[in-house]
Design a protein around this motif. Structure first.
Motif, PDB file in Angstrom:
ATOM      1  N   GLN A 122     -25.479  52.557 -10.715  1.00  0.00           N
ATOM      2  CA  GLN A 122     -26.673  52.109 -10.003  1.00  0.00           C
ATOM      3  C   GLN A 122     -26.963  50.695 -10.493  1.00  0.00           C
ATOM      4  OE1 GLN A 122     -29.576  55.362 -10.324  1.00  0.00           O
ATOM      5  NE2 GLN A 122     -31.153  53.862  -9.769  1.00  0.00           N
ATOM      6  N   GLN A 123     -27.194  49.801  -9.560  1.00  0.00           N
ATOM      7  CA  GLN A 123     -27.507  48.402  -9.901  1.00  0.00           C
ATOM      8  C   GLN A 123     -28.633  48.376 -10.941  1.00  0.00           C
ATOM      9  OE1 GLN A 123     -25.959  45.924  -7.613  1.00  0.00           O
ATOM     10  NE2 GLN A 123     -26.452  44.449  -9.235  1.00  0.00           N
ATOM     11  N   GLY A 124     -28.398  47.681 -12.038  1.00  0.00           N
ATOM     12  CA  GLY A 124     -29.446  47.508 -13.050  1.00  0.00           C
ATOM     13  C   GLY A 124     -29.566  48.654 -14.036  1.00  0.00           C
ATOM     14  N   TYR A 125     -28.927  49.789 -13.740  1.00  0.00           N
ATOM     15  CA  TYR A 125     -28.994  50.926 -14.656  1.00  0.00           C
ATOM     16  C   TYR A 125     -27.630  51.148 -15.306  1.00  0.00           C
ATOM     17  CZ  TYR A 125     -29.325  55.757 -16.323  1.00  0.00           C
ATOM     18  OH  TYR A 125     -29.287  56.882 -17.105  1.00  0.00           O
ATOM     19  N   GLY A 126     -26.595  50.943 -14.530  1.00  0.00           N
ATOM     20  CA  GLY A 126     -25.240  51.209 -15.038  1.00  0.00           C
ATOM     21  C   GLY A 126     -24.824  52.624 -14.679  1.00  0.00           C
ATOM     22  N   TYR A 127     -23.973  53.180 -15.495  1.00  0.00           N
ATOM     23  CA  TYR A 127     -23.469  54.522 -15.234  1.00  0.00           C
ATOM     24  C   TYR A 127     -24.137  55.528 -16.150  1.00  0.00           C
ATOM     25  CZ  TYR A 127     -19.738  51.963 -12.880  1.00  0.00           C
ATOM     26  OH  TYR A 127     -19.036  51.128 -12.058  1.00  0.00           O
ATOM     27  N   ASN A 128     -24.504  56.687 -15.583  1.00  0.00           N
ATOM     28  CA  ASN A 128     -24.912  57.823 -16.393  1.00  0.00           C
ATOM     29  C   ASN A 128     -23.610  58.454 -16.920  1.00  0.00           C
ATOM     30  OD1 ASN A 128     -25.217  60.704 -16.926  1.00  0.00           O
ATOM     31  ND2 ASN A 128     -27.341  60.407 -16.284  1.00  0.00           N
ATOM     32  N   ILE A 129     -23.438  58.384 -18.235  1.00  0.00           N
ATOM     33  CA  ILE A 129     -22.154  58.755 -18.849  1.00  0.00           C
ATOM     34  C   ILE A 129     -21.757  60.199 -18.561  1.00  0.00           C
ATOM     35  CG2 ILE A 129     -21.056  59.167 -21.119  1.00  0.00           C
ATOM     36  CD1 ILE A 129     -22.544  56.536 -22.010  1.00  0.00           C
ATOM     37  N   SER A 130     -22.714  61.098 -18.762  1.00  0.00           N
ATOM     38  CA  SER A 130     -22.395  62.505 -18.595  1.00  0.00           C
ATOM     39  C   SER A 130     -22.080  62.841 -17.128  1.00  0.00           C
ATOM     40  CB  SER A 130     -23.557  63.323 -19.154  1.00  0.00           C
ATOM     41  OG  SER A 130     -23.587  64.573 -18.578  1.00  0.00           O
ATOM     42  N   ALA A 131     -22.838  62.234 -16.204  1.00  0.00           N
ATOM     43  CA  ALA A 131     -22.602  62.495 -14.776  1.00  0.00           C
ATOM     44  C   ALA A 131     -21.258  61.919 -14.326  1.00  0.00           C
ATOM     45  CB  ALA A 131     -23.738  61.891 -13.937  1.00  0.00           C
ATOM     46  N   LEU A 132     -20.957  60.703 -14.764  1.00  0.00           N
ATOM     47  CA  LEU A 132     -19.688  60.072 -14.367  1.00  0.00           C
ATOM     48  C   LEU A 132     -18.502  60.845 -14.955  1.00  0.00           C
ATOM     49  CD1 LEU A 132     -18.077  57.850 -13.005  1.00  0.00           C
ATOM     50  CD2 LEU A 132     -18.471  56.386 -14.999  1.00  0.00           C
ATOM     51  N   ARG A 133     -18.652  61.254 -16.220  1.00  0.00           N
ATOM     52  CA  ARG A 133     -17.584  62.020 -16.860  1.00  0.00           C
ATOM     53  C   ARG A 133     -17.316  63.321 -16.096  1.00  0.00           C
ATOM     54  NH1 ARG A 133     -17.427  66.350 -20.159  1.00  0.00           N
ATOM     55  NH2 ARG A 133     -15.534  66.559 -21.439  1.00  0.00           N
ATOM     56  N   LYS A 134     -18.405  63.971 -15.698  1.00  0.00           N
ATOM     57  CA  LYS A 134     -18.295  65.246 -14.978  1.00  0.00           C
ATOM     58  C   LYS A 134     -17.573  65.044 -13.630  1.00  0.00           C
ATOM     59  CE  LYS A 134     -21.381  69.080 -13.953  1.00  0.00           C
ATOM     60  NZ  LYS A 134     -22.808  69.468 -13.874  1.00  0.00           N
ATOM     61  N   GLN A 135     -17.910  63.942 -12.960  1.00  0.00           N
ATOM     62  CA  GLN A 135     -17.263  63.700 -11.670  1.00  0.00           C
ATOM     63  C   GLN A 135     -15.783  63.341 -11.840  1.00  0.00           C
ATOM     64  OE1 GLN A 135     -20.716  61.225 -10.194  1.00  0.00           O
ATOM     65  NE2 GLN A 135     -20.140  62.261  -8.295  1.00  0.00           N
ATOM     66  N   LEU A 136     -15.481  62.555 -12.860  1.00  0.00           N
ATOM     67  CA  LEU A 136     -14.064  62.235 -13.119  1.00  0.00           C
ATOM     68  C   LEU A 136     -13.287  63.501 -13.470  1.00  0.00           C
ATOM     69  CD1 LEU A 136     -14.113  58.885 -15.156  1.00  0.00           C
ATOM     70  CD2 LEU A 136     -13.615  59.226 -12.739  1.00  0.00           C
TER      71      LEU A 136
ATOM     72  N   SER B  63     -15.854  60.573 -22.548  1.00  0.00           N
ATOM     73  CA  SER B  63     -15.990  61.786 -23.361  1.00  0.00           C
ATOM     74  C   SER B  63     -16.406  61.425 -24.784  1.00  0.00           C
ATOM     75  CB  SER B  63     -14.675  62.570 -23.401  1.00  0.00           C
ATOM     76  OG  SER B  63     -14.274  62.923 -22.093  1.00  0.00           O
ATOM     77  N   ALA B  64     -15.787  60.354 -25.321  1.00  0.00           N
ATOM     78  CA  ALA B  64     -16.124  59.924 -26.687  1.00  0.00           C
ATOM     79  C   ALA B  64     -17.577  59.440 -26.750  1.00  0.00           C
ATOM     80  CB  ALA B  64     -15.166  58.822 -27.131  1.00  0.00           C
ATOM     81  N   LEU B  65     -18.021  58.716 -25.726  1.00  0.00           N
ATOM     82  CA  LEU B  65     -19.412  58.234 -25.697  1.00  0.00           C
ATOM     83  C   LEU B  65     -20.380  59.410 -25.595  1.00  0.00           C
ATOM     84  CD1 LEU B  65     -19.210  55.133 -23.295  1.00  0.00           C
ATOM     85  CD2 LEU B  65     -19.347  55.126 -25.795  1.00  0.00           C
ATOM     86  N   GLU B  66     -20.038  60.378 -24.769  1.00  0.00           N
ATOM     87  CA  GLU B  66     -20.892  61.556 -24.620  1.00  0.00           C
ATOM     88  C   GLU B  66     -21.004  62.306 -25.942  1.00  0.00           C
ATOM     89  OE1 GLU B  66     -21.419  64.601 -20.974  1.00  0.00           O
ATOM     90  OE2 GLU B  66     -19.745  65.092 -22.302  1.00  0.00           O
ATOM     91  N   ARG B  67     -19.884  62.401 -26.652  1.00  0.00           N
ATOM     92  CA  ARG B  67     -19.883  63.096 -27.953  1.00  0.00           C
ATOM     93  C   ARG B  67     -20.837  62.450 -28.951  1.00  0.00           C
ATOM     94  NH1 ARG B  67     -14.375  64.056 -27.220  1.00  0.00           N
ATOM     95  NH2 ARG B  67     -13.799  62.185 -28.389  1.00  0.00           N
ATOM     96  N   ILE B  68     -20.949  61.121 -28.909  1.00  0.00           N
ATOM     97  CA  ILE B  68     -21.864  60.476 -29.862  1.00  0.00           C
ATOM     98  C   ILE B  68     -23.276  60.351 -29.286  1.00  0.00           C
ATOM     99  CG2 ILE B  68     -20.066  59.229 -31.142  1.00  0.00           C
ATOM    100  CD1 ILE B  68     -20.965  56.665 -29.570  1.00  0.00           C
ATOM    101  N   GLY B  69     -23.508  60.977 -28.123  1.00  0.00           N
ATOM    102  CA  GLY B  69     -24.866  61.080 -27.601  1.00  0.00           C
ATOM    103  C   GLY B  69     -25.340  59.891 -26.757  1.00  0.00           C
ATOM    104  N   GLN B  70     -24.445  58.985 -26.412  1.00  0.00           N
ATOM    105  CA  GLN B  70     -24.864  57.844 -25.569  1.00  0.00           C
ATOM    106  C   GLN B  70     -25.094  58.338 -24.142  1.00  0.00           C
ATOM    107  OE1 GLN B  70     -22.654  54.235 -26.323  1.00  0.00           O
ATOM    108  NE2 GLN B  70     -23.284  53.324 -24.374  1.00  0.00           N
ATOM    109  N   GLU B  71     -26.169  57.829 -23.503  1.00  0.00           N
ATOM    110  CA  GLU B  71     -26.519  58.351 -22.183  1.00  0.00           C
ATOM    111  C   GLU B  71     -26.053  57.495 -21.016  1.00  0.00           C
ATOM    112  OE1 GLU B  71     -30.632  59.492 -21.987  1.00  0.00           O
ATOM    113  OE2 GLU B  71     -30.374  60.845 -23.704  1.00  0.00           O
ATOM    114  N   ARG B  72     -26.102  56.169 -21.197  1.00  0.00           N
ATOM    115  CA  ARG B  72     -25.635  55.337 -20.097  1.00  0.00           C
ATOM    116  C   ARG B  72     -24.907  54.102 -20.597  1.00  0.00           C
ATOM    117  NH1 ARG B  72     -30.653  51.868 -17.646  1.00  0.00           N
ATOM    118  NH2 ARG B  72     -31.869  51.663 -19.558  1.00  0.00           N
ATOM    119  N   ILE B  73     -24.158  53.482 -19.684  1.00  0.00           N
ATOM    120  CA  ILE B  73     -23.385  52.297 -20.045  1.00  0.00           C
ATOM    121  C   ILE B  73     -23.247  51.414 -18.808  1.00  0.00           C
ATOM    122  CG2 ILE B  73     -21.101  53.351 -19.586  1.00  0.00           C
ATOM    123  CD1 ILE B  73     -20.127  51.813 -22.164  1.00  0.00           C
TER     124      ILE B  73
END
Lengths: 211, 211
Positions: A60-74, A22-32
């Motif tokens: 996804q291998q080589g991409y990491g996690y989409n922050i907003s999508a993972l947050r939404k699923q959690l 949530s904190a990463l999404e707030r600062i606009g980061q897209e993936r990690i």
């Protein structure tokens, strides 16, 4: 799809992942990457992948996690998109602080009533609610069907009050009453809050570190 | 003798063992087997033996644990026999509840001062203490050498205040400021309290149990 029997320690890390994303999404980061996520949370990348694999396929291998999508699923996994009715039982100092400071809607609940046994407190306004007397609990529960209760009452009264609330249909307790409640885990979920345990952990750590 | 690198989850169970043994001692029980202890705490006997083995040799084959002796040893391990000076920083609603409701002396600390930045709050009495202004912090810390600080201040001010307190010699934080503090773990211990995480755990469990 969610597997059964996920270990307690994995489950206990979910809120931390959710908070951090949530904190990463707030600062606009897209993936990690799991490696970055791990380093920031003081865990290992493999632990994070294993933890999240308990709940589904993320990243996804080589991409990491989409922050907003993972947050939404959690958010869905933890049940935070719900608005389950919650009542506070016990409107002393602690009950007041919780009513005024906890943003229930961020955590899957909405506060629907506050109760106390003390006639001096009943009728007063706390966080926009008029405190009701415990004698109104039955009719309130029949009408409003609250889902969980926050127990801010003395230890001596906790188990009996919990039993009454279970009979009235309460499915979960956030219990601040300095005791571990007995309840059938098939029917009623209990989250005991022991602030003293947390203070003991601090005592242990400063003791170990300052010998 | 205490081994190094005991896992966090083992350490987190210590307060629960201590609490439970204290309750047994209060009702006059003298000994308990690891099997009984396990069944009461929802753990396995082997887990309890392994946990306690991290800290020393306790219990005796065929006799079990001497409750009072084990409790006393855990008390020392957790550091509860100390009386380390603690200050509360932030005397809003939460700070007040903590000052009034936490029996610091049971947890290895003694409360020695309460501070706030708000001139309206300073000078008021809370739990027998006159709230001091933050500008008095330096001279207070030089004189009283408090060991830990309970942070009950807004998130925005938490890290900066923590940095100041670390510079003034504070060795541990009980942090209620809705953020994870950065501090060198070699020098400063941090116990972050996230009440929201606990409420999320309840949300997760009622969600899972009521699909």
């Amino acid at each position: 799809m969610q597997k059964t029997s996920i270990s307690e320690s994995v489950i206990r890390r979910l809120p931390r992942y959710y908070r951090f994303l949530s904190a990463l999404e707030r600062i606009g980061q897209e993936r990690i990457s799991s490696k970055e996520l791990a380093s920031q949370l003081g865990l290992t990348a493999s632990q994070i992948r294993q933890d999240l694999n308990c709940f589904g396929e993320f990243g996804q291998q080589g991409y990491g996690y989409n922050i907003s999508a993972l947050r939404k699923q959690l958010k869905i996994i933890i049940g935070l998109e719900k608005k389950r009715s919650a009542i506070i039982v016990g409107a002393g100092n602690l009950g007041k602080v919780i009513a005024a400071n906890i943003d229930f809607e961020s955590f899957g609940f909405c506060l629907s009533g506050i109760f106390d046994i003390d006639h001096e407190i009943c009728g007063k306004e706390i966080a926009g609610f008029t405190v009701k007397h415990m004698s109104e609990l039955l009719s309130f529960c029949q009408r409003e069907k609250p889902f969980v209760a926050v127990l801010c009452i003395p230890q001596e009264a906790a188990q009996e009050t919990a039993d009454t609330l279970i009979a009235l249909g309460i499915k979960g307790f956030w219990n601040f009453s300095h005791c571990d409640l007995n309840a059938d885990p098939e029917i009623t979920q209990v989250e005991n809050v022991h602030l003293g345990d947390s203070l003991m952990m601090l005592s242990y750590r400063v003791t170990k570190n300052n010998k």
